[in-house]
Design a protein around this motif. Structure first.
Motif, mmCIF file in Angstrom:
data_model
loop_
_atom_site.group_PDB
_atom_site.id
_atom_site.type_symbol
_atom_site.label_atom_id
_atom_site.label_comp_id
_atom_site.label_asym_id
_atom_site.label_seq_id
_atom_site.Cartn_x
_atom_site.Cartn_y
_atom_site.Cartn_z
ATOM 1 N N SER A 191 0.827 -1.216 0.000
ATOM 2 C CA SER A 191 0.000 0.000 0.000
ATOM 3 C C SER A 191 0.857 1.260 0.000
ATOM 4 O O SER A 191 0.561 2.218 -0.724
ATOM 5 C CB SER A 191 -0.929 0.015 1.224
ATOM 6 O OG SER A 191 -1.871 -1.025 1.140
ATOM 7 N N TYR B 172 1.374 4.122 -3.045
ATOM 8 C CA TYR B 172 1.240 5.568 -2.798
ATOM 9 C C TYR B 172 2.449 6.318 -3.350
ATOM 10 O O TYR B 172 2.302 7.315 -4.062
ATOM 11 C CB TYR B 172 1.074 5.833 -1.301
ATOM 12 C CG TYR B 172 1.065 7.301 -0.969
ATOM 13 C CD1 TYR B 172 -0.116 8.029 -1.027
ATOM 14 C CD2 TYR B 172 2.238 7.970 -0.610
ATOM 15 C CE1 TYR B 172 -0.128 9.388 -0.737
ATOM 16 C CE2 TYR B 172 2.226 9.319 -0.320
ATOM 17 C CZ TYR B 172 1.047 10.020 -0.387
ATOM 18 O OH TYR B 172 1.043 11.372 -0.107
ATOM 19 N N ASP C 279 -8.179 8.804 -4.520
ATOM 20 C CA ASP C 279 -8.754 8.724 -3.172
ATOM 21 C C ASP C 279 -8.527 7.341 -2.562
ATOM 22 O O ASP C 279 -8.238 7.223 -1.370
ATOM 23 C CB ASP C 279 -10.257 9.028 -3.206
ATOM 24 C CG ASP C 279 -10.557 10.495 -3.484
ATOM 25 O OD1 ASP C 279 -9.647 11.343 -3.302
ATOM 26 O OD2 ASP C 279 -11.706 10.797 -3.886
ATOM 27 N N LEU C 280 -8.640 6.295 -3.384
ATOM 28 C CA LEU C 280 -8.431 4.937 -2.877
ATOM 29 C C LEU C 280 -6.984 4.718 -2.447
ATOM 30 O O LEU C 280 -6.722 4.163 -1.377
ATOM 31 C CB LEU C 280 -8.823 3.899 -3.942
ATOM 32 C CG LEU C 280 -8.625 2.438 -3.537
ATOM 33 C CD1 LEU C 280 -9.449 2.084 -2.304
ATOM 34 C CD2 LEU C 280 -8.975 1.524 -4.710
ATOM 35 N N GLN D 135 -4.876 7.031 -1.510
ATOM 36 C CA GLN D 135 -4.676 7.843 -0.313
ATOM 37 C C GLN D 135 -5.265 7.154 0.911
ATOM 38 O O GLN D 135 -4.647 7.112 1.973
ATOM 39 C CB GLN D 135 -5.306 9.227 -0.485
ATOM 40 C CG GLN D 135 -5.083 10.153 0.704
ATOM 41 C CD GLN D 135 -3.633 10.556 0.861
ATOM 42 O OE1 GLN D 135 -3.033 11.079 -0.066
ATOM 43 N NE2 GLN D 135 -3.062 10.329 2.029
ATOM 44 N N LYS D 136 -6.473 6.577 0.767
ATOM 45 C CA LYS D 136 -7.110 5.886 1.893
ATOM 46 C C LYS D 136 -6.275 4.687 2.335
ATOM 47 O O LYS D 136 -6.079 4.470 3.531
ATOM 48 C CB LYS D 136 -8.522 5.437 1.525
ATOM 49 C CG LYS D 136 -9.213 4.708 2.688
ATOM 50 C CD LYS D 136 -10.606 4.275 2.361
ATOM 51 C CE LYS D 136 -11.320 3.558 3.472
ATOM 52 N NZ LYS D 136 -10.587 2.998 4.552
ATOM 53 N N ARG D 137 -5.775 3.915 1.373
ATOM 54 C CA ARG D 137 -4.950 2.749 1.724
ATOM 55 C C ARG D 137 -3.658 3.185 2.408
ATOM 56 O O ARG D 137 -3.193 2.536 3.341
ATOM 57 C CB ARG D 137 -4.656 1.913 0.485
ATOM 58 C CG ARG D 137 -5.877 1.163 0.005
ATOM 59 C CD ARG D 137 -5.597 0.336 -1.213
ATOM 60 N NE ARG D 137 -6.784 -0.401 -1.615
ATOM 61 C CZ ARG D 137 -6.910 -0.991 -2.783
ATOM 62 N NH1 ARG D 137 -5.918 -0.967 -3.657
ATOM 63 N NH2 ARG D 137 -8.014 -1.640 -3.075
ATOM 64 N N TYR D 138 -3.079 4.287 1.944
ATOM 65 C CA TYR D 138 -1.869 4.827 2.587
ATOM 66 C C TYR D 138 -2.198 5.241 4.027
ATOM 67 O O TYR D 138 -1.489 4.860 4.963
ATOM 68 C CB TYR D 138 -1.336 6.025 1.797
ATOM 69 C CG TYR D 138 -0.174 6.705 2.469
ATOM 70 C CD1 TYR D 138 1.128 6.244 2.295
ATOM 71 C CD2 TYR D 138 -0.371 7.808 3.299
ATOM 72 C CE1 TYR D 138 2.200 6.858 2.923
ATOM 73 C CE2 TYR D 138 0.698 8.424 3.929
ATOM 74 C CZ TYR D 138 1.972 7.952 3.731
ATOM 75 O OH TYR D 138 3.032 8.556 4.372
ATOM 76 N N ASP D 139 -3.276 5.998 4.197
ATOM 77 C CA ASP D 139 -3.669 6.453 5.540
ATOM 78 C C ASP D 139 -3.968 5.275 6.462
ATOM 79 O O ASP D 139 -3.581 5.285 7.638
ATOM 80 C CB ASP D 139 -4.887 7.383 5.454
ATOM 81 C CG ASP D 139 -4.582 8.697 4.751
ATOM 82 O OD1 ASP D 139 -3.393 9.077 4.631
ATOM 83 O OD2 ASP D 139 -5.551 9.356 4.310
ATOM 84 N N ASP D 140 -4.646 4.250 5.931
ATOM 85 C CA ASP D 140 -4.935 3.048 6.728
ATOM 86 C C ASP D 140 -3.646 2.334 7.121
ATOM 87 O O ASP D 140 -3.516 1.829 8.243
ATOM 88 C CB ASP D 140 -5.849 2.090 5.966
ATOM 89 C CG ASP D 140 -7.280 2.600 5.839
ATOM 90 O OD1 ASP D 140 -7.646 3.586 6.520
ATOM 91 O OD2 ASP D 140 -8.039 2.017 5.023
ATOM 92 N N SER E 174 -2.039 4.251 9.893
ATOM 93 C CA SER E 174 -2.802 4.010 11.123
ATOM 94 C C SER E 174 -2.443 2.655 11.733
ATOM 95 O O SER E 174 -2.252 2.534 12.945
ATOM 96 C CB SER E 174 -4.302 4.082 10.817
ATOM 97 O OG SER E 174 -5.049 3.800 11.964
#
Length: 145
Positions: free
Chosen positions: A73, A77, A88-89, A91-96, A99
């Motif tokens: 992931s 990114y 957006d997908l 970015q979301k996977r990077y943020d997840d 986390s």
């Protein structure tokens, strides 16, 4: 210290070949992947993961599946970021992934790995203060202060 990467170019291709070809095809030869860019993205992902793993002895002897997934992931990114094509997908996977790494760092997630050796506690507590025979003088510190 040189650490092994947590994912390979082959891992990226197995996870999402069309995305890899979209973000890692060479500009002057779109039928060829930019292996340098892929290696850089994988290296960046590894360095980012390692920054959260200070409680473990690095390099790891084996890569847990969780770290492989996170590395993929993160590498996606960094590949997409080269051309400002982060969706957006992605970015979301990077943020997840970040986390999850924060949870691992805080001990809320367990990778099943041995922890780095910590200094043993003394009878007087967790920290031991050693008194100096005289206070340090500015000249003793080589003008650091």
């Amino acid at each position: 210290m040189t650490a092994a990467v947590y994912a390979t170019a082959q891992d990226l291709l197995e996870r999402d070949p069309s995305f890899v070809w979209t973000v890692a095809a060479q500009k002057d030869n779109p039928d060829t992947l930019d292996e340098v860019a892929m290696a850089a993205a994988l290296r960046d992902a590894t360095e980012e993961i390692n920054s959260f793993l200070s409680r473990f002895t690095l390099p790891l002897a084996a890569t847990p599946n969780t770290l492989n997934r996170l590395a993929i992931s993160l590498a996606f990114y960094w590949l997409a970021d080269r051309d400002s094509s982060v969706t957006d997908l992605v970015q979301k996977r990077y943020d997840d992934a970040i986390s999850t790494l924060k949870d691992i760092q805080a001990g809320r997630r367990d990778l099943g790995l041995p922890k780095a050796d910590k200094p043993a506690e003394t009878q007087s507590g967790k920290a031991e203060v050693i008194a100096a025979s005289r206070p340090a003088m500015r000249k003793d510190l080589g003008g650091v202060l």
